[in-house]
Design an enzyme around this catalytic site. Structure first.
Site, PDB file in Angstrom:
ATOM      1  N   CYS A 175     -49.980 118.799 -35.131  1.00 27.47           N
ATOM      2  CA  CYS A 175     -50.567 117.929 -36.151  1.00 27.47           C
ATOM      3  C   CYS A 175     -52.098 118.004 -36.078  1.00 27.47           C
ATOM      4  CB  CYS A 175     -50.107 116.488 -35.962  1.00 27.47           C
ATOM      5  SG  CYS A 175     -50.732 115.364 -37.236  1.00 27.47           S
TER       6      CYS A 175
ATOM      7  N   ASP B 288     -54.016 115.597 -36.316  1.00 23.55           N
ATOM      8  CA  ASP B 288     -54.508 114.333 -35.745  1.00 23.55           C
ATOM      9  C   ASP B 288     -55.472 114.598 -34.584  1.00 23.55           C
ATOM     10  OD1 ASP B 288     -54.576 111.875 -34.105  1.00 23.55           O
ATOM     11  OD2 ASP B 288     -53.006 111.178 -35.466  1.00 23.55           O
TER      12      ASP B 288
ATOM     13  N   ARG C  45     -56.248 112.942 -32.167  1.00 22.82           N
ATOM     14  CA  ARG C  45     -55.832 112.442 -30.846  1.00 22.82           C
ATOM     15  C   ARG C  45     -54.867 113.379 -30.132  1.00 22.82           C
ATOM     16  NH1 ARG C  45     -53.682 106.953 -33.333  1.00 22.82           N
ATOM     17  NH2 ARG C  45     -52.897 108.544 -34.758  1.00 22.82           N
TER      18      ARG C  45
ATOM     19  N   HIS D 259     -46.025 114.229 -32.882  1.00 24.66           N
ATOM     20  CA  HIS D 259     -46.437 113.119 -32.009  1.00 24.66           C
ATOM     21  C   HIS D 259     -45.957 111.793 -32.588  1.00 24.66           C
ATOM     22  CE1 HIS D 259     -49.925 111.638 -34.474  1.00 24.66           C
ATOM     23  NE2 HIS D 259     -49.769 112.833 -34.994  1.00 24.66           N
TER      24      HIS D 259
ATOM     25  N   CYS E 245     -47.341 109.256 -35.803  1.00 26.20           N
ATOM     26  CA  CYS E 245     -48.007 110.199 -36.715  1.00 26.20           C
ATOM     27  C   CYS E 245     -48.274 109.518 -38.073  1.00 26.20           C
ATOM     28  CB  CYS E 245     -47.134 111.441 -36.904  1.00 26.20           C
ATOM     29  SG  CYS E 245     -47.892 112.674 -37.989  1.00 26.20           S
TER      30      CYS E 245
HETATM   31 ZN   LIG Z   1     -49.846 113.329 -36.965  1.00 24.16          ZN
END
Ligand SMILES: [Zn+2]
Length: 219
Positions: free
Chosen positions: A42, A44, A46, A98, A101
């Site tokens: 992803c 993302d 993080r 994750h 998400c």
């Molecule tokens: Zn995500």
């Protein structure tokens, strides 16, 4: 005036630190590129791929998009896979989602976000495929985390169904596809048990992993 000065300072400090620890590092890295792993994760911020699996530059070939999707007509993702598998000869493809998400949550809870809703439509298709499983989970956060897992399982299946992976297996190339989920809350990875190493494994693994109870202790 240099913009984002702090980032350039960080970069200089990082590069100097690497050279101090290993003077030949960048020289070596610039001459060869032979990662063993392709990471499809992803976007993302993080979930930093290299960091969470403790791999240095040069060790992980990475493709990231919102909600780690492998769409059969996405030329960007397919090109990454083709280059990684046919040219670099990676031995493992890791699809890593994750918990928590934002893309999966937006798809599940029908958030209005504009253009990206078209991309998230693929996750809504996954949710529709597994509607009974998801409806059985009363707590919205847990339902969302289960969809994060189901999405990874479906994306592993999508990877395995590409001509790229099918051709690699047909030629006898050593290649395994894995499905993992990362928990933002504790920094740990979970293996969903969806590891597929040849075409015959796919149906067996898919059925087995779906009939397994959902992971305990969802993040
Ligand atoms: Zn995500």
């Amino acid at each position: 005036m240099r913009l984002l000065k702090d980032l350039f300072e960080n970069n200089q400090a990082w590069a100097e630190g690497v050279v101090e620890a290993d003077p030949g590092f960048f020289d070596r890295l610039s001459k060869i590129h032979s990662p063993k792993y392709l990471w499809i994760g992803c976007a993302d911020s993080r979930v930093p791929a290299n960091q969470i699996v403790g791999l240095d530059p040069g060790e992980l070939f990475v493709h990231r998009n919102v909600a780690n999707l492998v769409v059969h007509s996405d030329l960007n993702c397919l090109s990454v896979m083709q280059f990684a598998i046919e040219v670099l000869k990676v031995e493992h493809v890791i699809v890593c989602g994750h918990y928590g998400c934002g893309g999966v949550a937006a798809a599940l809870f029908n958030k209005e976000l504009g253009l990206i809703e078209n991309w998230l439509r693929y996750i809504q298709d996954v949710a529709q495929t597994h509607q009974e499983r998801l409806d059985a989970i009363a707590v919205p956060r847990e339902r969302c985390d289960r969809l994060c897992e189901l999405n990874v399982i479906e994306q592993v299946r999508n990877v395995c169904r590409t001509t790229i992976v099918r051709d690699a297996w047909r030629k006898g190339q050593k290649l395994a596809v894995h499905g993992w989920v990362y928990a933002l809350s504790d920094g740990r990875l979970r293996d969903l048990g969806m590891t597929v190493a040849n075409a015959d494994d796919l149906v067996v693994r898919y059925e087995a992993v779906l009939n397994k109870p959902p992971s305990e202790g969802l993040a």
